[in-house]
Scaffold this motif. Sequence first.
Motif, PDB file in Angstrom:
ATOM      1  N   MET A  84       1.299  18.060  -1.536  1.00 40.05           N
ATOM      2  CA  MET A  84       1.948  16.744  -1.497  1.00 40.05           C
ATOM      3  C   MET A  84       2.529  16.489  -0.103  1.00 40.05           C
ATOM      4  O   MET A  84       3.090  17.401   0.522  1.00 40.05           O
ATOM      5  CB  MET A  84       3.077  16.690  -2.528  1.00 40.05           C
ATOM      6  N   PRO A  85       2.440  15.252   0.397  1.00 34.76           N
ATOM      7  CA  PRO A  85       3.058  14.934   1.691  1.00 34.76           C
ATOM      8  C   PRO A  85       4.565  15.165   1.644  1.00 34.76           C
ATOM      9  O   PRO A  85       5.207  14.910   0.631  1.00 34.76           O
ATOM     10  CB  PRO A  85       2.726  13.444   1.866  1.00 34.76           C
ATOM     11  N   ARG A  86       5.117  15.664   2.736  1.00 29.41           N
ATOM     12  CA  ARG A  86       6.558  15.908   2.806  1.00 29.41           C
ATOM     13  C   ARG A  86       7.242  14.775   3.554  1.00 29.41           C
ATOM     14  O   ARG A  86       8.231  14.958   4.249  1.00 29.41           O
ATOM     15  CB  ARG A  86       6.832  17.259   3.453  1.00 29.41           C
ATOM     16  N   LEU A  87       6.695  13.579   3.397  1.00 33.06           N
ATOM     17  CA  LEU A  87       7.211  12.369   4.019  1.00 33.06           C
ATOM     18  C   LEU A  87       6.968  11.239   3.029  1.00 33.06           C
ATOM     19  O   LEU A  87       5.855  11.076   2.517  1.00 33.06           O
ATOM     20  CB  LEU A  87       6.474  12.107   5.326  1.00 33.06           C
ATOM     21  N   ALA A  88       8.017  10.485   2.707  1.00 31.24           N
ATOM     22  CA  ALA A  88       7.870   9.444   1.692  1.00 31.24           C
ATOM     23  C   ALA A  88       8.676   8.216   2.072  1.00 31.24           C
ATOM     24  O   ALA A  88       9.655   8.300   2.820  1.00 31.24           O
ATOM     25  CB  ALA A  88       8.324   9.965   0.326  1.00 31.24           C
ATOM     26  N   LEU A  89       8.241   7.086   1.554  1.00 33.25           N
ATOM     27  CA  LEU A  89       8.990   5.841   1.698  1.00 33.25           C
ATOM     28  C   LEU A  89       9.167   5.219   0.328  1.00 33.25           C
ATOM     29  O   LEU A  89       8.235   5.216  -0.488  1.00 33.25           O
ATOM     30  CB  LEU A  89       8.283   4.856   2.626  1.00 33.25           C
ATOM     31  N   VAL A  90      10.361   4.699   0.082  1.00 35.51           N
ATOM     32  CA  VAL A  90      10.700   4.094  -1.195  1.00 35.51           C
ATOM     33  C   VAL A  90      11.262   2.700  -0.939  1.00 35.51           C
ATOM     34  O   VAL A  90      12.183   2.536  -0.128  1.00 35.51           O
ATOM     35  CB  VAL A  90      11.740   4.939  -1.951  1.00 35.51           C
ATOM     36  N   GLY A  91      10.718   1.700  -1.608  1.00 29.95           N
ATOM     37  CA  GLY A  91      11.252   0.349  -1.446  1.00 29.95           C
ATOM     38  C   GLY A  91      10.379  -0.693  -2.094  1.00 29.95           C
ATOM     39  O   GLY A  91       9.208  -0.445  -2.425  1.00 29.95           O
ATOM     40  N   ASN A  92      10.953  -1.871  -2.288  1.00 26.53           N
ATOM     41  CA  ASN A  92      10.217  -2.991  -2.863  1.00 26.53           C
ATOM     42  C   ASN A  92       9.321  -3.666  -1.825  1.00 26.53           C
ATOM     43  O   ASN A  92       9.689  -3.770  -0.649  1.00 26.53           O
ATOM     44  CB  ASN A  92      11.186  -4.046  -3.402  1.00 26.53           C
ATOM     45  N   LEU A  93       8.175  -4.139  -2.275  1.00 27.08           N
ATOM     46  CA  LEU A  93       7.396  -5.077  -1.489  1.00 27.08           C
ATOM     47  C   LEU A  93       8.015  -6.461  -1.639  1.00 27.08           C
ATOM     48  O   LEU A  93       8.767  -6.726  -2.581  1.00 27.08           O
ATOM     49  CB  LEU A  93       5.945  -5.096  -1.960  1.00 27.08           C
TER      50      LEU A  93
END
Length: 258
Positions: free
Chosen positions: A1-10
């Motif tokens: 799994m990537p150890r970089l993530a982004l979380v948020g609404n479009l």
Amino acid sequence: MPRLALVGNLCRDVVDGGPPRIGGGPYYAAWAWRALEARGMVFTRCGPDDRRAFSRHLISIGLPVVMLPGTSTTSFSFYYVDSTRVMTVEHAGDAWTSDDANAVTRGAWVHVAPLLRSDFPLQTIAALARGRRISFDGQGLVRAPEVGPLKLDANFDRDILRHLQVLKLAEEEAEVIGGVDELGVPEVLLTYGAKGSRVYYNGRWETVGAWPVATDPTGSGDAFSAAYVAGRSRGLSPISAARRATALVSAMLTRRVS
């Protein structure tokens, strides 16, 4: 799994009265990570009416995407006067919950990209911070979730700050909050648009180079934050990560100007 993530609404953006288009941190961060060949995963949502089209746009960038169910899409209309954005909130989207946070990769650097203060309550940020390093866009502190002309105020829960490793603030957001170097966040990114940025870490400020003026700089702050977090996840120092992020945004905006 990537150890970089982004979380948020479009979000759905209407710029200068043009046709609606996809926007939001997940979209611009995905482009930044693709340009950097960074292995990041995007966790996002929007309303059912936009889900098919927005998913197609986002997935076509080439990064892994998790689309959570959503009930509504955040919507903005705006225009620019010189480099100043005049924005109206047309509709507020969904808030993220602690249960939503459980879907996000543990052990990762996570950039949280709220559009309004209601997107990520304290409990959700606390859940995200467990086993993860959190970068947070400060518009999620000061943007009031009210329909109408965008209102900035400092009525946010300051307990959020203790869960953050990185806080990114635009100049006007920093003016609303005040005392930026006294917030207790280890790393603060302060952006001034075409005038560049400054980075606060280890108790001191360092200035980073500027990027070019563009008629439509939409998404440049999101790209800067995403590129910075990608650099930090690869072991770059804060100032090196900021310089790398500045170079990426400069390239992006130069293409728009030319």
